[in-house]
Design an enzyme around this catalytic site. Structure first.
Site, PDB file in Angstrom:
ATOM      1  N   GLU A   1       0.856  -1.193   0.000  1.00  0.00           N
ATOM      2  CA  GLU A   1       0.000   0.000   0.000  1.00  0.00           C
ATOM      3  C   GLU A   1       0.888   1.237   0.000  1.00  0.00           C
ATOM      4  O   GLU A   1       2.005   1.213   0.519  1.00  0.00           O
ATOM      5  CB  GLU A   1      -0.884  -0.026   1.262  1.00  0.00           C
ATOM      6  CG  GLU A   1      -1.764   1.207   1.418  1.00  0.00           C
ATOM      7  CD  GLU A   1      -2.847   1.053   2.489  1.00  0.00           C
ATOM      8  OE1 GLU A   1      -2.876   0.014   3.177  1.00  0.00           O
ATOM      9  OE2 GLU A   1      -3.667   1.978   2.614  1.00  0.00           O
TER      10      GLU A   1
ATOM     11  N   GLU B   1     -12.492  -2.115   2.427  1.00  0.00           N
ATOM     12  CA  GLU B   1     -13.102  -1.968   3.770  1.00  0.00           C
ATOM     13  C   GLU B   1     -14.187  -0.899   3.801  1.00  0.00           C
ATOM     14  O   GLU B   1     -14.166   0.012   4.640  1.00  0.00           O
ATOM     15  CB  GLU B   1     -12.021  -1.676   4.821  1.00  0.00           C
ATOM     16  CG  GLU B   1     -11.069  -2.833   5.003  1.00  0.00           C
ATOM     17  CD  GLU B   1     -10.104  -2.695   6.181  1.00  0.00           C
ATOM     18  OE1 GLU B   1     -10.010  -1.609   6.784  1.00  0.00           O
ATOM     19  OE2 GLU B   1      -9.426  -3.692   6.481  1.00  0.00           O
TER      20      GLU B   1
ATOM     21  N   GLU C   1      -6.337  -9.388   3.453  1.00  0.00           N
ATOM     22  CA  GLU C   1      -5.486  -8.752   4.469  1.00  0.00           C
ATOM     23  C   GLU C   1      -5.518  -9.637   5.701  1.00  0.00           C
ATOM     24  O   GLU C   1      -6.583  -9.854   6.284  1.00  0.00           O
ATOM     25  CB  GLU C   1      -5.993  -7.356   4.839  1.00  0.00           C
ATOM     26  CG  GLU C   1      -5.674  -6.296   3.810  1.00  0.00           C
ATOM     27  CD  GLU C   1      -6.004  -4.883   4.288  1.00  0.00           C
ATOM     28  OE1 GLU C   1      -5.803  -4.586   5.480  1.00  0.00           O
ATOM     29  OE2 GLU C   1      -6.469  -4.099   3.452  1.00  0.00           O
TER      30      GLU C   1
HETATM   31  O1  AHR Z   1      -2.940  -2.932   6.127  1.00  0.00           O
HETATM   32  C1  AHR Z   1      -3.164  -1.771   6.862  1.00  0.00           C
HETATM   33  C2  AHR Z   1      -4.603  -1.298   6.763  1.00  0.00           C
HETATM   34  O2  AHR Z   1      -5.430  -2.203   7.428  1.00  0.00           O
HETATM   35  C3  AHR Z   1      -5.204  -1.206   5.381  1.00  0.00           C
HETATM   36  O3  AHR Z   1      -4.936  -0.012   4.751  1.00  0.00           O
HETATM   37  C4  AHR Z   1      -6.665  -1.329   5.648  1.00  0.00           C
HETATM   38  O4  AHR Z   1      -7.363  -1.896   4.585  1.00  0.00           O
HETATM   39  C5  AHR Z   1      -6.744  -2.132   6.928  1.00  0.00           C
HETATM   40  O5  AHR Z   1      -7.554  -1.528   7.869  1.00  0.00           O
END
Ligand code: AHR
Length: 506
Positions: A30, A176, A295
């Site tokens: 990210e 999310e 994730e």
């Molecule tokens: O991985 C860190 C964060 O965790 C991401 O940006 C988000 O999607 C999640 O809450």
């Protein structure tokens, strides 16, 4: 006197869960902290290539054999303008990045990331912004990346130096969207509608793509699992996967309870699978929605530190959890959980890959190094390809603060038919005792033990640093195989990888 601890297992070639989709060993980069800037990209670093990508990092990603990498977020994508990250670097705008409250320079964007992924031998899983944007930006982006030529956006890509389309196959419809922290947070009904319409437009541009809809951000969300049910009820025909996210931590320093947390992951997967199948039945549909656990990891060590960081800087050291040995054990158990659900979990991303809650760390202008969690991830990715088998396991159990009947032993097994290899992954969660294991492997006639890898440490809190590797695997595990009976000693709090292979006769 307490009964002697002992575990028993039967592993049979014909007890098959499913072929493992190699994409369950995916990861995530990210635009957050030092994942991109200072992680994969650091022009001027002695190990940087002509594009500024760190070759030492690429080598580690290749060693992990990461098959797919999610990009560019995460929370970041929900306020991201993808157009900012393409074209001549000197004209790219600097922006306030709202999710993590940093400055985004946009030096790296879609094209550079595709280049990096190629170098790392990984596919790209691309996320579109369904927070501040929607159908139009998404259909333009996919025209830019996947359409060959002859239209405004595809020709713009060619002008930017990319003659051939990137043909990105896997796309996440936002991130999310159930979370109030998300820029452009949506109710399930709002999200279901935008996911359906965006997905529809994207598939009109390129019908060969696969789409992942957002599910719940974790099992504690008040809208779980209704968010999944409502979203799928609306967008069932357009989407192919539903996503799951989950992070665990040991804030109360209760290792027995912490190591049991993959039971929550198991419950999460079972609930989402049931929800998908309920909507399938409701729609009288022939199509099955599979799961993308895109994730997952441990995340808690860095939270207090991050609260003290100043906003609006470039690539601050955010989410730099330093993982200890017990974290590696839980990560091992989470990988085992994914393997045991190989029939429905077709993609998963350890979040994340470099510097940000990551197995790989880098020093700015310095070396890269491996965190404790690197090792179970490496072993599962390299040896866990083939058919996931259903181990019939009988293990002694314990109760912890949040869980009842936690097996001390977690196990998954993967059979590689072509290579005639069987790999058994095991975690012993007992804090004090080694547990002997007896496995009936009679269906693997003529197999012998190649290696018994063990990750162990007397101190659950032992961690690696850039200068010291305190936690690393050895291959001196105790196991023997005779007459179809594998006997192994599983040391207290240990991750074990027992590799068998058919004896070669030549
Ligand atoms: O991985 C860190 C964060 O965790 C991401 O940006 C988000 O999607 C999640 O809450």
């Amino acid at each position: 006197m307490a009964d002697k601890l002992q575990a028993k297992m039967v592993l049979d070639k014909s007890y098959q869960i499913s072929e493992v989709d190699k994409r369950i060993y995916g990861s995530f980069i990210e635009h957050l902290g030092r994942a991109v800037y200072g992680g994969i990209y650091e022009p001027g670093h002695p190990d940087a290539d002509e594009q500024g990508f760190r070759k030492d990092v690429i080598d580690l990603v290749k060693e992990l054999q990461v098959p797919i990498v999610r990009y560019p977020g995460g929370n970041m994508v929900s306020a991201y303008n993808w157009e900012d990250g393409v074209g001549p670097k000197e004209s790219r705008p600097k922006r306030l990045e709202l999710a993590w409250r940093t400055i985004e320079t946009n030096e790296i964007g879609t094209n550079e990331f595709v280049d990096w992924a190629k170098k790392a031998q990984a596919e790209v899983m691309m996320a579109v912004n369904l927070g501040t944007r929607g159908i139009d930006a998404a259909r333009n982006l996919i025209e830019y990346t996947n359409h060959p030529s002859g239209t405004y956006w595809s020709d713009l890509r060619r002008e930017h130096g990319y003659e051939q389309p990137h043909n990105i196959k896997t796309w996440c419809l936002g991130n999310e969207m159930d979370g109030p922290w998300q820029v452009g947070h949506k109710t399930a009904a709002e999200y279901g509608r935008i996911a359906k319409e965006t997905g529809k437009a994207m598939k009109l541009v390129d019908p060969s793509i696969e789409l992942v809809a957002c599910g719940s951000s974790n099992t504690d969300m008040p809208t779980f699992p209704e968010y999944e049910a409502t979203t799928l009820d609306i967008a069932y025909d357009e989407v192919d996967y539903i996503s799951l996210h989950q992070y665990y931590g040991n804030t109360s320093n209760d290792p027995a309870n912490y190591l049991a947390k993959n039971m929550d992951m198991d419950h999460f997967i079972k609930t989402v699978t049931a929800t998908c199948d309920y909507i399938k039945a409701k729609h009288r549909s022939k199509k099955t929605i599979n799961l993308s656990f895109d994730e997952w990891n441990v995340w808690y060590h860095s939270r207090e530190h991050d609260e003290r960081l100043d906003p609006w800087t470039v690539a601050p050291p955010q989410l730099e959890d330093v993982y200890n040995f017990e974290d590696a054990l839980l990560v091992g158990s989470m990988l085992i959980t994914l393997l045991r659900h190989a029939d429905r979990v077709k993609m998963a991303c350890m979040a994340q890959l470099v510097n940000v809650i990551a197995p790989i760390m880098t020093e700015n202008n310095g070396q890269s190094w491996k965190q404790t969690i690197y090792y179970p991830y490496l072993h599962a990715s390299v040896y866990g390809r083939g058919i996931s088998l259903q181990p019939i396991l009988s293990s002694p159990k314990y109760d912890s603060k949040d869980f009842t009947d936690v097996p001390f032993i977690d196990s998954a097994a993967v059979y590689d038919e072509q290579d005639e290899a069987l790999t058994i992954f095991l975690v012993n969660k007992h804090l004090e005792e080694a547990i002997p294991l007896d496995v009936d492997v009679r269906s693997f006639e003529g197999y012998e033990i190649e290696e018994h890898i063990v990750l162990e440490h007397h101190d659950l809190k032992a961690a690696n640093t850039k200068d010291t590797t305190r936690v690393a695997p050895h291959n001196k595990g105790e196991s023997s195989l005779e007459d179809g009976r594998l006997k192994a000693q599983l040391n207290r709090t240990s991750w074990n990888v027992i590799r068998l292979r058919k004896a070669r006769t030549n």
